[in-house]
Scaffold this motif. Structure first.
Motif, mmCIF file in Angstrom:
data_model
loop_
_atom_site.group_PDB
_atom_site.id
_atom_site.type_symbol
_atom_site.label_atom_id
_atom_site.label_comp_id
_atom_site.label_asym_id
_atom_site.label_seq_id
_atom_site.Cartn_x
_atom_site.Cartn_y
_atom_site.Cartn_z
ATOM 1 N N SER A 134 0.835 -1.210 0.000
ATOM 2 C CA SER A 134 0.000 0.000 0.000
ATOM 3 C C SER A 134 0.871 1.262 0.000
ATOM 4 O O SER A 134 0.540 2.258 -0.647
ATOM 5 N N GLU A 135 1.999 1.214 0.699
ATOM 6 C CA GLU A 135 2.911 2.369 0.704
ATOM 7 C C GLU A 135 3.483 2.618 -0.693
ATOM 8 O O GLU A 135 3.563 3.762 -1.141
ATOM 9 N N ILE A 136 3.864 1.536 -1.363
ATOM 10 C CA ILE A 136 4.431 1.678 -2.722
ATOM 11 C C ILE A 136 3.378 2.274 -3.658
ATOM 12 O O ILE A 136 3.666 3.147 -4.472
ATOM 13 N N ARG A 137 2.147 1.798 -3.533
ATOM 14 C CA ARG A 137 1.070 2.312 -4.397
ATOM 15 C C ARG A 137 0.834 3.803 -4.161
ATOM 16 O O ARG A 137 0.339 4.504 -5.030
ATOM 17 N N GLU A 138 1.170 4.264 -2.953
ATOM 18 C CA GLU A 138 1.011 5.698 -2.661
ATOM 19 C C GLU A 138 2.282 6.483 -2.971
ATOM 20 O O GLU A 138 2.439 7.622 -2.544
ATOM 21 N N GLY A 139 3.220 5.812 -3.634
ATOM 22 C CA GLY A 139 4.416 6.514 -4.105
ATOM 23 C C GLY A 139 5.594 6.496 -3.150
ATOM 24 O O GLY A 139 6.588 7.173 -3.393
ATOM 25 N N ARG A 140 5.475 5.754 -2.039
ATOM 26 C CA ARG A 140 6.596 5.720 -1.093
ATOM 27 C C ARG A 140 7.388 4.422 -1.272
ATOM 28 O O ARG A 140 7.174 3.447 -0.540
ATOM 29 N N GLU A 141 8.273 4.456 -2.244
ATOM 30 C CA GLU A 141 9.057 3.253 -2.579
ATOM 31 C C GLU A 141 10.031 2.860 -1.483
ATOM 32 O O GLU A 141 10.446 1.701 -1.375
ATOM 33 N N GLU A 142 10.425 3.852 -0.668
ATOM 34 C CA GLU A 142 11.405 3.576 0.392
ATOM 35 C C GLU A 142 10.847 2.573 1.409
ATOM 36 O O GLU A 142 11.608 2.005 2.198
ATOM 37 N N ALA A 143 9.528 2.345 1.364
ATOM 38 C CA ALA A 143 8.917 1.370 2.276
ATOM 39 C C ALA A 143 9.489 -0.034 2.046
ATOM 40 O O ALA A 143 9.551 -0.844 2.979
ATOM 41 N N LEU A 144 9.901 -0.299 0.810
ATOM 42 C CA LEU A 144 10.459 -1.622 0.480
ATOM 43 C C LEU A 144 11.729 -1.881 1.293
ATOM 44 O O LEU A 144 11.904 -2.952 1.888
ATOM 45 N N GLY A 145 12.608 -0.892 1.332
ATOM 46 C CA GLY A 145 13.836 -1.006 2.119
ATOM 47 C C GLY A 145 13.527 -1.083 3.609
ATOM 48 O O GLY A 145 14.121 -1.884 4.335
ATOM 49 N N GLN B 53 3.666 1.587 -9.807
ATOM 50 C CA GLN B 53 2.600 0.635 -10.133
ATOM 51 C C GLN B 53 3.185 -0.755 -10.422
ATOM 52 O O GLN B 53 2.711 -1.767 -9.891
ATOM 53 N N ARG B 54 4.244 -0.787 -11.230
ATOM 54 C CA ARG B 54 4.875 -2.078 -11.583
ATOM 55 C C ARG B 54 5.515 -2.719 -10.350
ATOM 56 O O ARG B 54 5.436 -3.930 -10.160
ATOM 57 N N LEU B 55 6.135 -1.880 -9.522
ATOM 58 C CA LEU B 55 6.785 -2.394 -8.313
ATOM 59 C C LEU B 55 5.740 -3.034 -7.386
ATOM 60 O O LEU B 55 5.952 -4.124 -6.844
ATOM 61 N N ALA B 56 4.610 -2.357 -7.233
ATOM 62 C CA ALA B 56 3.539 -2.887 -6.376
ATOM 63 C C ALA B 56 3.026 -4.217 -6.937
ATOM 64 O O ALA B 56 2.748 -5.156 -6.177
ATOM 65 N N GLU B 57 2.932 -4.307 -8.264
ATOM 66 C CA GLU B 57 2.451 -5.565 -8.875
ATOM 67 C C GLU B 57 3.456 -6.705 -8.653
ATOM 68 O O GLU B 57 3.061 -7.858 -8.508
ATOM 69 N N HIS B 58 4.720 -6.358 -8.597
ATOM 70 C CA HIS B 58 5.740 -7.390 -8.380
ATOM 71 C C HIS B 58 5.795 -7.867 -6.920
ATOM 72 O O HIS B 58 6.554 -8.794 -6.619
ATOM 73 N N THR B 59 5.045 -7.248 -6.009
ATOM 74 C CA THR B 59 5.025 -7.751 -4.622
ATOM 75 C C THR B 59 4.059 -8.934 -4.476
ATOM 76 O O THR B 59 3.929 -9.486 -3.390
ATOM 77 N N ALA B 60 3.397 -9.316 -5.569
ATOM 78 C CA ALA B 60 2.423 -10.424 -5.502
ATOM 79 C C ALA B 60 3.128 -11.754 -5.204
ATOM 80 O O ALA B 60 4.363 -11.825 -5.229
#
Lengths: 235, 249
Positions: A134-145, B53-60
């Motif tokens: 949900s964070e990534i979808r809101e544009g906060r990619e740093e959540a992955l790290g 969007q692509r990154l979020a899809e790759h979390t599947a």
């Protein structure tokens, strides 16, 4: 020597990481753990005796699919650590053998006991995954790290805490029985060690042979050949 | 059109060490896959919204044997490149290819790494460590990581060059041959290990030790036929029985 228990607990965290979350380079295997702890505590013999039994038993415990197998990584740190802590109190051979039996026993219990903890961490990671998406979808990619740092930190912390708690409880509660009943426990070690080794080796052999006659023949030929070489070499 | 570079693939290879950091029952390696794959998406999608969007899809959901995941990551990087250029398959197809690659590589990887190489390296290490040497641990690490680290490091670039088609039948045949040879060697190694346990340094152990080792082997063969109790539970039960026997004697 006072730093050895602390370093052992930290090693518990390191192997908890290597077992699944980071790398899987096999530094979490009991034989490697035994070598490190043997050097750390200055007692190779006790560490390797326990480590070899746990290694043979761990060899065929497979992390296939979604199965959560027994955790021989922290189990071996705890088992070998307890054996070393008990053995350093007395220099008699029987006390060392009693410590080895208790070490393998505690290691096996710790390996089984760690499974619910691993499941708990994996369930926590489910929430982390959903939050991260949900964070990534809101544009906060740093959540992955951040999610990865949190999961690694949790696994390391749980590994250290579990090892420290088991190590303290095991070496404290088993010190008196190990000293008073060392002769009986040493006898039990003489019985259990070959049985454990045989049990583990049979599992490994079964994984290799898989009912193929050629592989069975390779086992038989190597056994007889190595036996002859050893006996002739000695004479 | 942007293309994936060798540096990107190296970054992906580094990141595979954390593939399982967030492993969970719902998506398994899904989030780890997204973490590993991010350098590829950074390169291919300059638009932050599309990339997110692509990154979020790759979390599947995704799962495979962790070492073999490098091959899948490389192969999917190639497909994602085509997808980003508009020439390749659509997003749904990428997901389907990922799933197929995951299952196929898991079957190969589980057999090679978990069922064969790990027990083989363990037996080799134990055989060397029986004399009380630290070299056993080194042998175990070298034997396993010779395969593991090479596939982890080089697998991403290799998968990228070969694509999903290159990870099919040809790879399966080669790995099957490797597994079969390792199994023959492994069975022989167990034979040598049993001989070394029975007569370390050419001095035969006592009859009781030999009989108990044989009994353990026999019991292990019977136990291997059943999934439950697990070998660890068997070992714990045997240990308890030995303590009781020592007390009663």
């Amino acid at each position: 020597m006072t730093l050895a228990p602390l370093a052992t607990a930290l090693l518990g965290g390191v192997v908890a990481l290597d077992a699944t979350p980071v790398g899987q380079t096999m530094i979490s295997q009991p034989l490697v753990v035994a070598t490190v702890l043997g050097a750390l505590w200055g007692d190779w013999r006790t560490a390797l005796e326990v480590g070899i039994v746990l290694q043979i038993l761990a060899a065929c415990t497979l992390p296939v699919g979604a199965r959560t197998p027994e955790d021989y990584a922290t189990g071996s740190v705890i088992g070998i650590g307890v054996a070393l802590a008990l053995a350093q109190r007395r220099s008699f051979l029987v006390t060392h053998e009693a410590s080895e039996l208790l070490g393998v026993g505690v290691g096996l219990v710790a390996a089984i006991g760690s499974v619910p903890l691993l499941r708990w961490q994996r369930r926590l990671n489910e929430g982390l995954s959903r939050w991260c998406e949900s964070e990534i979808r809101e544009g906060r990619e740093e959540a992955l790290g951040a999610a990865h740092r949190a999961a690694v930190g949790l696994a390391f912390g749980v590994g250290v805490a579990y090892t420290a708690a088991f190590l303290m409880a095991g070496s404290w509660s088993l010190a008196v029985p190990c000293e008073r009943e060392s002769l009986r426990l040493a006898k039990a070690w003489w019985l259990a060690q070959p049985l454990w080794l045989g049990l583990g080796l049979a599992q490994v052999l079964n994984a290799f042979v898989q009912r193929r006659p050629l592989r069975g023949a390779a086992f038989g030929a190597a056994l007889i050949g190595a036996w002859l070489v050893l006996m002739v070499g000695a004479s | 059109m942007e293309r994936v570079t060798a540096a990107d693939l190296r970054r992906v290879a580094w990141r595979t060490f954390l593939l399982q950091a967030t492993w969970n029952y719902e998506r398994q390696q899904g989030l780890g896959w997204a973490w590993c794959f991010k350098p590829v998406l950074d390169r291919l999608y300059p638009d932050a919204a599309v990339k997110g969007q692509r990154l979020a899809e790759h979390t599947a959901y995704f799962n495979t044997q962790p070492t073999m995941a490098s091959l899948a990551l490389g192969a999917v990087a190639g497909i994602e490149e085509e997808c980003a250029s508009g020439a390749g398959p659509d997003v749904g197809a990428v997901q389907r290819i990922k799933a197929v690659l995951g299952s196929a590589l898991a079957a190969l990887g589980d057999r090679l790494f978990w069922s064969t190489l790990r027990p083989f390296a363990a037996c080799l290490g134990v055989l060397i460590a029986l004399g009380g040497s630290w070299r056993g641990a080194v042998a175990l690490l070298v034997c396993y990581n010779l395969f593991h680290l090479v596939i982890r490091w080089r697998g991403v670039a290799w998968g990228y060059r070969r694509g999903p088609a290159g990870l099919g039948e040809g790879l399966r045949e080669r790995l099957d041959t490797l597994v079969a040879r390792l199994c023959v060697l492994g069975a022989a190694l167990v034979g040598v290990l049993v001989a070394a346990l029975l007569a370390p340094g050419g001095e035969p152990r006592g009859l009781a030790f030999q009989a108990l080792l044989a009994a353990g082997l026999l019991l292990g063969m019977v136990a291997a036929l059943r999934a439950r109790p697990s070998p660890t539970q068997w070992a714990l039960g045997l240990g308890a029985l030995c303590v009781v026997a020592a007390w009663l004697r």
